[in-house]
Design a protein around this motif. Sequence first.
Motif, PDB file in Angstrom:
ATOM      1  N   HIS A   1      -7.793   0.182   0.412  1.00  0.00           N
ATOM      2  CA  HIS A   1      -8.298   1.294   1.082  1.00  0.00           C
ATOM      3  C   HIS A   1      -7.211   2.539   0.934  1.00  0.00           C
ATOM      4  CE1 HIS A   1     -11.786   0.429   3.604  1.00  0.00           C
ATOM      5  NE2 HIS A   1     -11.271  -0.929   3.395  1.00  0.00           N
ATOM      6  N   ALA A   2      -5.921   2.130   1.025  1.00  0.00           N
ATOM      7  CA  ALA A   2      -4.719   3.130   1.060  1.00  0.00           C
ATOM      8  C   ALA A   2      -4.977   4.023  -0.342  1.00  0.00           C
ATOM      9  CB  ALA A   2      -3.614   2.564   1.093  1.00  0.00           C
ATOM     10  N   ALA A   3      -4.964   3.108  -1.318  1.00  0.00           N
ATOM     11  CA  ALA A   3      -5.113   3.825  -2.713  1.00  0.00           C
ATOM     12  C   ALA A   3      -6.206   4.915  -2.720  1.00  0.00           C
ATOM     13  CB  ALA A   3      -5.092   2.724  -3.773  1.00  0.00           C
ATOM     14  N   LEU A   4      -7.487   4.424  -2.306  1.00  0.00           N
ATOM     15  CA  LEU A   4      -8.745   5.497  -2.407  1.00  0.00           C
ATOM     16  C   LEU A   4      -8.663   6.631  -1.638  1.00  0.00           C
ATOM     17  CD1 LEU A   4     -11.408   2.587  -2.628  1.00  0.00           C
ATOM     18  CD2 LEU A   4     -10.621   4.006  -4.378  1.00  0.00           C
ATOM     19  N   HIS A   5      -7.783   6.542  -0.413  1.00  0.00           N
ATOM     20  CA  HIS A   5      -7.660   7.427   0.662  1.00  0.00           C
ATOM     21  C   HIS A   5      -6.579   8.502   0.211  1.00  0.00           C
ATOM     22  CE1 HIS A   5     -10.548   5.184   3.149  1.00  0.00           C
ATOM     23  NE2 HIS A   5     -10.649   6.568   3.512  1.00  0.00           N
ATOM     24  N   HIS A   6      -5.373   7.961  -0.463  1.00  0.00           N
ATOM     25  CA  HIS A   6      -4.118   8.690  -0.374  1.00  0.00           C
ATOM     26  C   HIS A   6      -3.555   8.746  -1.896  1.00  0.00           C
ATOM     27  CE1 HIS A   6      -4.427   8.658   4.002  1.00  0.00           C
ATOM     28  NE2 HIS A   6      -4.342   7.508   3.879  1.00  0.00           N
TER      29      HIS A   6
ATOM     30  N   HIS B   1       0.895  -1.176   0.040  1.00  0.00           N
ATOM     31  CA  HIS B   1       0.023  -0.023   0.086  1.00  0.00           C
ATOM     32  C   HIS B   1       0.697   1.312  -0.027  1.00  0.00           C
ATOM     33  CE1 HIS B   1       0.731  -0.660   4.243  1.00  0.00           C
ATOM     34  NE2 HIS B   1       0.542   0.542   4.501  1.00  0.00           N
ATOM     35  N   LYS B   2       2.103   1.227   0.693  1.00  0.00           N
ATOM     36  CA  LYS B   2       2.759   2.259   0.756  1.00  0.00           C
ATOM     37  C   LYS B   2       3.595   2.591  -0.645  1.00  0.00           C
ATOM     38  CE  LYS B   2       3.432   2.640   5.667  1.00  0.00           C
ATOM     39  NZ  LYS B   2       4.663   2.430   6.705  1.00  0.00           N
ATOM     40  N   VAL B   3       4.096   1.302  -1.251  1.00  0.00           N
ATOM     41  CA  VAL B   3       4.741   1.452  -2.512  1.00  0.00           C
ATOM     42  C   VAL B   3       3.853   2.037  -3.654  1.00  0.00           C
ATOM     43  CG1 VAL B   3       5.627   0.072  -4.337  1.00  0.00           C
ATOM     44  CG2 VAL B   3       6.203  -0.458  -2.285  1.00  0.00           C
ATOM     45  N   LEU B   4       2.563   1.598  -3.846  1.00  0.00           N
ATOM     46  CA  LEU B   4       1.840   2.024  -4.693  1.00  0.00           C
ATOM     47  C   LEU B   4       1.201   3.610  -4.362  1.00  0.00           C
ATOM     48  CD1 LEU B   4      -0.555  -0.923  -5.224  1.00  0.00           C
ATOM     49  CD2 LEU B   4       1.147  -0.317  -6.849  1.00  0.00           C
ATOM     50  N   VAL B   5       0.958   3.992  -3.277  1.00  0.00           N
ATOM     51  CA  VAL B   5       0.750   5.467  -3.014  1.00  0.00           C
ATOM     52  C   VAL B   5       1.884   6.216  -3.347  1.00  0.00           C
ATOM     53  CG1 VAL B   5       0.098   7.092  -1.321  1.00  0.00           C
ATOM     54  CG2 VAL B   5      -0.927   4.783  -1.159  1.00  0.00           C
ATOM     55  N   ARG B   6       2.925   5.847  -2.913  1.00  0.00           N
ATOM     56  CA  ARG B   6       4.115   6.593  -3.362  1.00  0.00           C
ATOM     57  C   ARG B   6       4.108   6.948  -4.875  1.00  0.00           C
ATOM     58  NH1 ARG B   6       7.449   4.155  -0.368  1.00  0.00           N
ATOM     59  NH2 ARG B   6       8.360   2.872  -2.112  1.00  0.00           N
ATOM     60  N   ARG B   7       4.305   5.736  -5.651  1.00  0.00           N
ATOM     61  CA  ARG B   7       4.516   5.720  -7.160  1.00  0.00           C
ATOM     62  C   ARG B   7       3.230   6.403  -7.768  1.00  0.00           C
ATOM     63  NH1 ARG B   7       8.167   1.170  -9.821  1.00  0.00           N
ATOM     64  NH2 ARG B   7       9.785   1.365  -8.311  1.00  0.00           N
TER      65      ARG B   7
END
Length: 293
Positions: free
Chosen positions: A277-282, A244-250
Amino acid sequence: MELPLVVGVDGSESGLRALDWAVDEAALHGLPLRLVYASQWERYEGKALAEGASAGGASSEQLIADGIVGSAADRAGRRNPGVEVTVQVLADDPVSALLREAPYATAVVLGSKGRGEFVDLLLGSVSLSVAARATHPVVVVRGDKAGLAGTHDRVLLGVGDTAKGSQAVRFAFREAEARGCALDAVRAWRCPAYETADRAERPAGPEHYYEQQASALVDEALEPEAVDHPSVQLRRSTVEGPAHKVLVRRSAAADLLVVGARHRHGHFGLQLGRVGHAALHHAACPVAVVPHG
């Protein structure tokens, strides 16, 4: 016949951004656009207003609904007159109405927030509920100016634990091909803490083993679509860290993030998982949630 893009409209700023994105997306794929406004006005307007409407008048909520879809249709026409636009006003709660529309749409497109959402919420309840429960693709339009404008020339695909040729992979390839841009397929991996580097069966170390495993999974997931879409510039990569952190950062360098979602039969509530959830929020760009199966 191609299914339309369905856009949930509500008159909010977020909804207008989603509408603009959907018009461009419809033009890109040669799809018609259906604008849907849903509200349970009968429940809230009261018996007196309902009787007035039946006598030939119109309730205040009906007037609001007509104004919202009319204004949205005008905006879509100004943005691209070549896109076919229809409108629909439904007397139902927005989540139920949009979930029913999803099987008859190429995708459901929503803003990240709606009217009346608390300003400190990162994602509106309607968008989250529809993305979590729909059995067909849902795009939540969010992100910074560059991501919304599509200036990065890159679609980002999160490769999860799926069989090859999944719906999310197909969706990502179609998007990259239609946009004429690169497709970045990313698989995150992590080495369990209990692993040690001196195990005889893995002389290169456990990190190498898990990275190779991730790379093999990426190749397997992409194999059939990569052959069918030779014009797409494909970039495979494996990255150590939480997915989730890798995809949000990229996502900061992407025009669209595509993630899969597995809905468990017999379970209720939201089943997106941490990555969704992380993608949709961040995420810094629009997010397409594509269910498996």
